[in-house]
Design a protein around this motif. Structure first.
Motif, PDB file in Angstrom:
ATOM      1  N   LYS A 272       0.658  -1.455   0.206  1.00 25.94           N
ATOM      2  CA  LYS A 272       0.106  -0.005   0.523  1.00 25.94           C
ATOM      3  C   LYS A 272       1.119   2.045   0.041  1.00 25.94           C
ATOM      4  O   LYS A 272       1.695   1.363   1.119  1.00 25.94           O
ATOM      5  CB  LYS A 272      -0.879   0.183   1.077  1.00 25.94           C
ATOM      6  N   MET A 273       0.285   2.476  -0.952  1.00 25.51           N
ATOM      7  CA  MET A 273       0.997   3.265  -0.865  1.00 25.51           C
ATOM      8  C   MET A 273       0.673   4.135   0.215  1.00 25.51           C
ATOM      9  O   MET A 273       1.104   5.168  -0.044  1.00 25.51           O
ATOM     10  CB  MET A 273       1.612   4.082  -2.365  1.00 25.51           C
ATOM     11  N   GLY A 274      -0.967   4.734   0.738  1.00 27.74           N
ATOM     12  CA  GLY A 274      -1.460   5.370   1.746  1.00 27.74           C
ATOM     13  C   GLY A 274      -2.762   4.916   1.387  1.00 27.74           C
ATOM     14  O   GLY A 274      -3.137   3.884   0.138  1.00 27.74           O
ATOM     15  N   GLN A 275      -2.903   5.693   1.891  1.00 30.27           N
ATOM     16  CA  GLN A 275      -4.806   5.347   1.553  1.00 30.27           C
ATOM     17  C   GLN A 275      -5.768   6.717   2.405  1.00 30.27           C
ATOM     18  O   GLN A 275      -5.068   7.936   2.902  1.00 30.27           O
ATOM     19  CB  GLN A 275      -5.444   4.384   2.953  1.00 30.27           C
ATOM     20  N   VAL A 276      -6.997   6.329   2.033  1.00 25.77           N
ATOM     21  CA  VAL A 276      -7.607   7.398   2.959  1.00 25.77           C
ATOM     22  C   VAL A 276      -9.252   7.426   3.293  1.00 25.77           C
ATOM     23  O   VAL A 276      -9.117   6.494   2.588  1.00 25.77           O
ATOM     24  CB  VAL A 276      -8.088   8.432   2.131  1.00 25.77           C
ATOM     25  N   HIS A 277      -9.430   7.435   3.930  1.00 26.03           N
ATOM     26  CA  HIS A 277     -10.895   6.968   5.111  1.00 26.03           C
ATOM     27  C   HIS A 277     -11.952   7.967   4.479  1.00 26.03           C
ATOM     28  O   HIS A 277     -11.392   9.242   5.151  1.00 26.03           O
ATOM     29  CB  HIS A 277     -10.673   6.724   6.928  1.00 26.03           C
ATOM     30  N   LEU A 278     -13.087   7.406   4.430  1.00 22.82           N
ATOM     31  CA  LEU A 278     -13.798   8.969   4.288  1.00 22.82           C
ATOM     32  C   LEU A 278     -15.334   8.283   5.301  1.00 22.82           C
ATOM     33  O   LEU A 278     -15.877   6.865   4.887  1.00 22.82           O
ATOM     34  CB  LEU A 278     -14.433   8.671   3.024  1.00 22.82           C
ATOM     35  N   ASP A 279     -16.309   9.281   6.483  1.00 25.31           N
ATOM     36  CA  ASP A 279     -17.140   8.440   6.955  1.00 25.31           C
ATOM     37  C   ASP A 279     -18.196   8.944   6.256  1.00 25.31           C
ATOM     38  O   ASP A 279     -18.463   9.921   6.081  1.00 25.31           O
ATOM     39  CB  ASP A 279     -16.520   9.549   8.677  1.00 25.31           C
ATOM     40  N   CYS A 280     -18.871   8.208   6.067  1.00 19.62           N
ATOM     41  CA  CYS A 280     -20.142   7.927   5.127  1.00 19.62           C
ATOM     42  C   CYS A 280     -21.632   8.847   5.469  1.00 19.62           C
ATOM     43  O   CYS A 280     -22.217   9.562   4.695  1.00 19.62           O
ATOM     44  CB  CYS A 280     -20.017   6.515   4.460  1.00 19.62           C
ATOM     45  N   GLY A 281     -21.315   8.719   6.612  1.00 16.80           N
ATOM     46  CA  GLY A 281     -22.681   9.261   7.649  1.00 16.80           C
ATOM     47  C   GLY A 281     -22.135  11.068   7.743  1.00 16.80           C
ATOM     48  O   GLY A 281     -23.076  11.801   7.970  1.00 16.80           O
ATOM     49  N   LEU A 282     -20.846  11.856   6.661  1.00 16.26           N
ATOM     50  CA  LEU A 282     -20.338  13.086   6.851  1.00 16.26           C
ATOM     51  C   LEU A 282     -20.218  13.625   4.999  1.00 16.26           C
ATOM     52  O   LEU A 282     -19.951  14.585   4.969  1.00 16.26           O
ATOM     53  CB  LEU A 282     -19.351  13.088   7.551  1.00 16.26           C
ATOM     54  N   LEU A 283     -21.221  12.783   4.435  1.00 17.89           N
ATOM     55  CA  LEU A 283     -21.003  12.803   2.507  1.00 17.89           C
ATOM     56  C   LEU A 283     -21.795  13.983   2.602  1.00 17.89           C
ATOM     57  O   LEU A 283     -23.088  14.592   3.231  1.00 17.89           O
ATOM     58  CB  LEU A 283     -21.657  12.280   1.753  1.00 17.89           C
ATOM     59  N   ASP A 284     -21.027  15.443   2.098  1.00 23.58           N
ATOM     60  CA  ASP A 284     -22.060  16.591   1.703  1.00 23.58           C
ATOM     61  C   ASP A 284     -22.526  16.609   0.301  1.00 23.58           C
ATOM     62  O   ASP A 284     -21.721  16.134  -1.321  1.00 23.58           O
ATOM     63  CB  ASP A 284     -21.023  17.658   1.966  1.00 23.58           C
ATOM     64  N   SER A 285     -23.741  16.817  -0.411  1.00 24.12           N
ATOM     65  CA  SER A 285     -23.789  16.878  -1.211  1.00 24.12           C
ATOM     66  C   SER A 285     -23.923  17.981  -2.291  1.00 24.12           C
ATOM     67  O   SER A 285     -24.371  17.263  -3.684  1.00 24.12           O
ATOM     68  CB  SER A 285     -25.575  16.281  -1.097  1.00 24.12           C
ATOM     69  N   ASN A 286     -23.182  18.981  -1.815  1.00 26.39           N
ATOM     70  CA  ASN A 286     -22.370  19.913  -1.977  1.00 26.39           C
ATOM     71  C   ASN A 286     -21.449  19.797  -2.355  1.00 26.39           C
ATOM     72  O   ASN A 286     -21.123  20.703  -3.357  1.00 26.39           O
ATOM     73  CB  ASN A 286     -23.466  20.915  -1.560  1.00 26.39           C
ATOM     74  N   LYS A 287     -20.716  18.833  -2.430  1.00 22.84           N
ATOM     75  CA  LYS A 287     -19.423  18.441  -2.698  1.00 22.84           C
ATOM     76  C   LYS A 287     -18.516  17.228  -2.940  1.00 22.84           C
ATOM     77  O   LYS A 287     -17.976  16.843  -2.497  1.00 22.84           O
ATOM     78  CB  LYS A 287     -18.530  18.885  -1.506  1.00 22.84           C
ATOM     79  N   VAL A 288     -19.645  16.467  -4.012  1.00 22.83           N
ATOM     80  CA  VAL A 288     -19.761  15.040  -3.839  1.00 22.83           C
ATOM     81  C   VAL A 288     -18.054  14.809  -4.510  1.00 22.83           C
ATOM     82  O   VAL A 288     -17.865  13.429  -4.810  1.00 22.83           O
ATOM     83  CB  VAL A 288     -20.605  14.734  -5.182  1.00 22.83           C
ATOM     84  N   THR A 289     -17.406  16.135  -6.021  1.00 28.20           N
ATOM     85  CA  THR A 289     -16.163  15.843  -6.473  1.00 28.20           C
ATOM     86  C   THR A 289     -14.866  16.525  -5.533  1.00 28.20           C
ATOM     87  O   THR A 289     -15.454  17.651  -5.518  1.00 28.20           O
ATOM     88  CB  THR A 289     -16.131  16.168  -7.730  1.00 28.20           C
ATOM     89  N   GLN A 290     -14.007  15.432  -4.918  1.00 23.88           N
ATOM     90  CA  GLN A 290     -12.516  16.892  -4.138  1.00 23.88           C
ATOM     91  C   GLN A 290     -11.804  16.276  -4.271  1.00 23.88           C
ATOM     92  O   GLN A 290     -11.701  15.221  -4.646  1.00 23.88           O
ATOM     93  CB  GLN A 290     -13.472  16.722  -2.250  1.00 23.88           C
ATOM     94  N   TRP A 291     -11.054  16.841  -3.655  1.00 22.02           N
ATOM     95  CA  TRP A 291      -9.273  16.481  -3.796  1.00 22.02           C
ATOM     96  C   TRP A 291      -9.145  16.233  -2.334  1.00 22.02           C
ATOM     97  O   TRP A 291      -9.763  16.365  -1.449  1.00 22.02           O
ATOM     98  CB  TRP A 291      -8.416  17.114  -3.708  1.00 22.02           C
ATOM     99  N   TYR A 292      -8.238  15.128  -2.275  1.00 30.55           N
ATOM    100  CA  TYR A 292      -8.523  14.493  -1.015  1.00 30.55           C
ATOM    101  C   TYR A 292      -6.504  13.898  -0.954  1.00 30.55           C
ATOM    102  O   TYR A 292      -6.436  13.661  -1.366  1.00 30.55           O
ATOM    103  CB  TYR A 292      -8.571  12.802  -0.168  1.00 30.55           C
ATOM    104  N   ASP A 293      -6.554  13.800   0.462  1.00 29.38           N
ATOM    105  CA  ASP A 293      -4.738  13.696   0.835  1.00 29.38           C
ATOM    106  C   ASP A 293      -4.469  12.375   0.604  1.00 29.38           C
ATOM    107  O   ASP A 293      -5.476  11.609   2.094  1.00 29.38           O
ATOM    108  CB  ASP A 293      -3.896  14.754   2.293  1.00 29.38           C
TER     109      ASP A 293
END
Length: 167
Positions: A136-157
């Motif tokens: 694994k080179m790295g990862q991102v964890h996204l809490d699905c309960g905090l999804l923002d319907s106004n910001k569906v496409t985003q950049w993540y570190d």
């Protein structure tokens, strides 16, 4: 969102050359951990489905020996780490800036979103030994309960990968 997932900018007309997000993007192109950044679309669809589009990754580090990685992205909808929950993109050979534009879906009732986390792993497929695990080179964890319907496409570190046996 957890600290491992820090969106830096939303693509689109709101990201003008003079604003703070553009400055952060230019000064920190490899992300806060130096492992690159990933552009994702994550939204809950009208048919009780979680839709994920892996767009691209930028500024992945080269290997210790100077070789370019062969990256792919592997998804899990936690807490389920089974083969049924796993989704994978194609491998892009010799690239620190792979483009995927691959779409994945999970069927899930909306009331379950708060109990789910999307784990996005960036994995290097480079190597001759087919039995060897891909690191694994790295990862991102996204809490699905905090999804923002106004910001569906985003950049993540991309954050350092936690060592878990997921195969």
């Amino acid at each position: 969102m957890s600290s491992a997932a820090s969106p830096l900018m939303q693509m689109g007309p709101s990201a003008t050359p003079g604003d703070d997000t553009d400055l952060r993007q230019r000064t920190n192109a490899a992300g806060i951990h130096g492992l690159g950044r990933i552009e994702l679309t994550v939204k809950f669809g009208p048919r009780s489905n979680l839709v994920i589009v892996i767009h691209q990754i930028t500024n992945l580090p080269v290997e210790d020996d100077g070789e370019l990685p062969d990256p792919y992205v592997k998804l899990y909808l936690l807490p389920d780490r089974s083969k049924d929950s796993k989704r994978k993109t194609d491998v892009i050979k010799d690239s620190c800036n792979p483009k995927y534009d691959e779409r994945f879906e999970y069927s899930i009732p909306s009331n379950e979103l708060t109990r789910r986390t999307l784990e996005v792993n960036v994995v290097n497929k480079k190597g001759l030994l087919f039995l060897q695990r891909s690191p694994k080179m790295g990862q991102v964890h996204l809490d699905c309960g905090l999804l923002d319907s106004n910001k569906v496409t985003q950049w993540y570190d991309i954050a350092p990968a936690m060592d878990e046996d997921d195969e």
